[in-house]
Design an enzyme around this catalytic site. Sequence first.
Site, PDB file in Angstrom:
ATOM      1  N   ARG A 158       0.887  -1.179   0.000  1.00  0.00           N
ATOM      2  CA  ARG A 158       0.000   0.000   0.000  1.00  0.00           C
ATOM      3  C   ARG A 158       0.910   1.211   0.000  1.00  0.00           C
ATOM      4  O   ARG A 158       1.736   1.375   0.903  1.00  0.00           O
ATOM      5  CB  ARG A 158      -0.916   0.000   1.221  1.00  0.00           C
ATOM      6  CG  ARG A 158      -1.609   1.340   1.431  1.00  0.00           C
ATOM      7  CD  ARG A 158      -2.703   1.303   2.454  1.00  0.00           C
ATOM      8  NE  ARG A 158      -3.880   0.621   1.930  1.00  0.00           N
ATOM      9  CZ  ARG A 158      -5.076   0.666   2.510  1.00  0.00           C
ATOM     10  NH1 ARG A 158      -5.246   1.358   3.624  1.00  0.00           N
ATOM     11  NH2 ARG A 158      -6.096   0.031   1.980  1.00  0.00           N
TER      12      ARG A 158
ATOM     13  N   CYS B  71     -16.363   1.533   1.231  1.00  0.00           N
ATOM     14  CA  CYS B  71     -15.187   0.691   1.488  1.00  0.00           C
ATOM     15  C   CYS B  71     -14.713   0.796   2.934  1.00  0.00           C
ATOM     16  O   CYS B  71     -13.997  -0.083   3.399  1.00  0.00           O
ATOM     17  CB  CYS B  71     -14.068   1.034   0.516  1.00  0.00           C
ATOM     18  SG  CYS B  71     -13.386   2.689   0.735  1.00  0.00           S
TER      19      CYS B  71
ATOM     20  N   GLN C 218     -10.222  -3.904  -3.193  1.00  0.00           N
ATOM     21  CA  GLN C 218     -11.498  -3.461  -2.633  1.00  0.00           C
ATOM     22  C   GLN C 218     -12.646  -3.780  -3.586  1.00  0.00           C
ATOM     23  O   GLN C 218     -13.730  -4.217  -3.168  1.00  0.00           O
ATOM     24  CB  GLN C 218     -11.441  -1.941  -2.390  1.00  0.00           C
ATOM     25  CG  GLN C 218     -12.726  -1.358  -1.844  1.00  0.00           C
ATOM     26  CD  GLN C 218     -13.006  -1.831  -0.424  1.00  0.00           C
ATOM     27  OE1 GLN C 218     -12.164  -1.717   0.433  1.00  0.00           O
ATOM     28  NE2 GLN C 218     -14.196  -2.369  -0.194  1.00  0.00           N
TER      29      GLN C 218
ATOM     30  N   HIS D 291      -7.600   0.983  -6.267  1.00  0.00           N
ATOM     31  CA  HIS D 291      -7.764   0.096  -5.108  1.00  0.00           C
ATOM     32  C   HIS D 291      -8.457  -1.191  -5.591  1.00  0.00           C
ATOM     33  O   HIS D 291      -9.596  -1.466  -5.219  1.00  0.00           O
ATOM     34  CB  HIS D 291      -8.582   0.810  -4.034  1.00  0.00           C
ATOM     35  CG  HIS D 291      -8.525   0.186  -2.674  1.00  0.00           C
ATOM     36  ND1 HIS D 291      -7.713  -0.895  -2.362  1.00  0.00           N
ATOM     37  CD2 HIS D 291      -9.188   0.500  -1.519  1.00  0.00           C
ATOM     38  CE1 HIS D 291      -7.890  -1.213  -1.084  1.00  0.00           C
ATOM     39  NE2 HIS D 291      -8.770  -0.393  -0.556  1.00  0.00           N
TER      40      HIS D 291
ATOM     41  N   ASP E 142     -17.486   7.236  -0.698  1.00  0.00           N
ATOM     42  CA  ASP E 142     -16.227   7.040   0.027  1.00  0.00           C
ATOM     43  C   ASP E 142     -15.900   8.368   0.693  1.00  0.00           C
ATOM     44  O   ASP E 142     -16.551   9.394   0.427  1.00  0.00           O
ATOM     45  CB  ASP E 142     -15.125   6.610  -0.971  1.00  0.00           C
ATOM     46  CG  ASP E 142     -13.803   6.248  -0.305  1.00  0.00           C
ATOM     47  OD1 ASP E 142     -13.782   6.048   0.935  1.00  0.00           O
ATOM     48  OD2 ASP E 142     -12.776   6.176  -1.022  1.00  0.00           O
TER      49      ASP E 142
ATOM     50  N   ARG F 262     -13.542  -8.627   2.136  1.00  0.00           N
ATOM     51  CA  ARG F 262     -12.140  -8.392   1.778  1.00  0.00           C
ATOM     52  C   ARG F 262     -11.344  -9.682   1.982  1.00  0.00           C
ATOM     53  O   ARG F 262     -10.442 -10.000   1.196  1.00  0.00           O
ATOM     54  CB  ARG F 262     -11.534  -7.264   2.634  1.00  0.00           C
ATOM     55  CG  ARG F 262     -12.110  -5.880   2.366  1.00  0.00           C
ATOM     56  CD  ARG F 262     -11.792  -5.378   0.971  1.00  0.00           C
ATOM     57  NE  ARG F 262     -10.374  -5.307   0.716  1.00  0.00           N
ATOM     58  CZ  ARG F 262      -9.566  -4.316   1.110  1.00  0.00           C
ATOM     59  NH1 ARG F 262     -10.066  -3.273   1.755  1.00  0.00           N
ATOM     60  NH2 ARG F 262      -8.270  -4.333   0.830  1.00  0.00           N
TER      61      ARG F 262
HETATM   62  N1   CP Z   1     -11.161  -0.235   2.764  1.00  0.00           N
HETATM   63  C1   CP Z   1      -9.865  -0.320   3.128  1.00  0.00           C
HETATM   64  O1   CP Z   1      -8.974  -0.532   2.301  1.00  0.00           O
HETATM   65  O2   CP Z   1      -9.656  -0.185   4.479  1.00  0.00           O
HETATM   66  P1   CP Z   1      -8.257   0.013   5.215  1.00  0.00           P
HETATM   67  O3   CP Z   1      -7.740   1.373   4.818  1.00  0.00           O
HETATM   68  O4   CP Z   1      -8.596  -0.080   6.665  1.00  0.00           O
HETATM   69  O5   CP Z   1      -7.314  -1.065   4.767  1.00  0.00           O
HETATM   70  N1  NVA Z   2     -10.142   6.673  -0.919  1.00  0.00           N
HETATM   71  C1  NVA Z   2      -9.677   6.223   0.377  1.00  0.00           C
HETATM   72  C2  NVA Z   2      -9.854   4.752   0.516  1.00  0.00           C
HETATM   73  C3  NVA Z   2      -9.449   4.206   1.848  1.00  0.00           C
HETATM   74  C4  NVA Z   2      -9.585   2.706   1.934  1.00  0.00           C
HETATM   75  C5  NVA Z   2      -8.237   6.617   0.570  1.00  0.00           C
HETATM   76  O1  NVA Z   2      -7.435   6.494  -0.366  1.00  0.00           O
HETATM   77  O2  NVA Z   2      -7.901   7.093   1.665  1.00  0.00           O
END
Ligand code: CP
Ligand code: NVA
Length: 307
Positions: free
Chosen positions: A107, A264, A137, A134, A225, A292
Amino acid sequence: MKHFLDLSDAGGDAIAAMLNDAQDRKAARASWPKGKADADAPLAGHVLAMIFEKSSTRTRVSFDMAMRQLGGSAMVMDSGNMQLGRGETVADTARVLSRMVDAIMIRTDDHAKIEEMAKHATVPVINGLTDRSHPCQIVADLLTVIEQGKALPGLEIAWFGDGNNVLHSILEAASLMKFNVRIATPAGYEPEAEFVEMARKGGATVTLTQDAGEAADGADVIVTDTWVSMGQDHAHNKIAAMAPYQVNAALMARAKPDAKFLHCLPAHVGDEVSESVFEGSQSVVFDEAENRIHAQKSILLWCAGKL
Ligand code: CP
Ligand code: NVA
């Protein structure tokens, strides 16, 4: 090498196979302890390394549990405690980890970093979220929609708020799985044109509007989101521009009566979604979070050449 940087790396047929496999594996272990391995333990002896350059709850725990349920194990590394955080290159990190583990999940912020990791790794690299996309997700989201008895082709999915990384992956999925996307954002917060074009090229109908009600009319799935993604400024003018795009009871009422609400998570209840919708009967956000695990098991199996 089967990297999973974006949904197109797998393609529509493989994603369909992942969704079937995820449903089967989920059903087969319905009342088991969560850490018990599936009967076939297909990734026994395999280790996944996870690198986090941003915060995570779901991605971190679900990948760890996914590996346990597949019979393998996972290790978490926060980049601040790695030499990567002190300037060791992504290329060298990729080559070292490839000698030590069986797959890498990362990530990060800049999508170019994950491409660099994939270029130099000799084990599969999985995108656990970048500023651009992502994909993990969205496999979970599609699984959640299917579980609700909705077939993907022709489905009307409506998105509200910021045109962000999660929306980009929804658009990529639309091109592969043939559903349609209505997008309601304030001016200046639309998704990148490249993803809209990708969806349209794949045969999806994509509608861009600044009218939230118009996007919601008759929709099958309502999605939003956070208005401020990780790494973005908490700018006052952005929040103000987003206010008309809150998913609330009035907006849900314009969707189909059996429409479902997805997010998400993490959610900011009172901003992008009202409490009544988030806690309401149409919300499937905690199924989505659990999924997930099930989705990522199938992604891991696909990367390992076992699906
Ligand atoms: N939805 C998601 O990716 O959650 P986290 O940021 O907690 O991993
Ligand atoms: N759009 C959000 C998703 C988090 C899972 C971010 O990038 O922070």
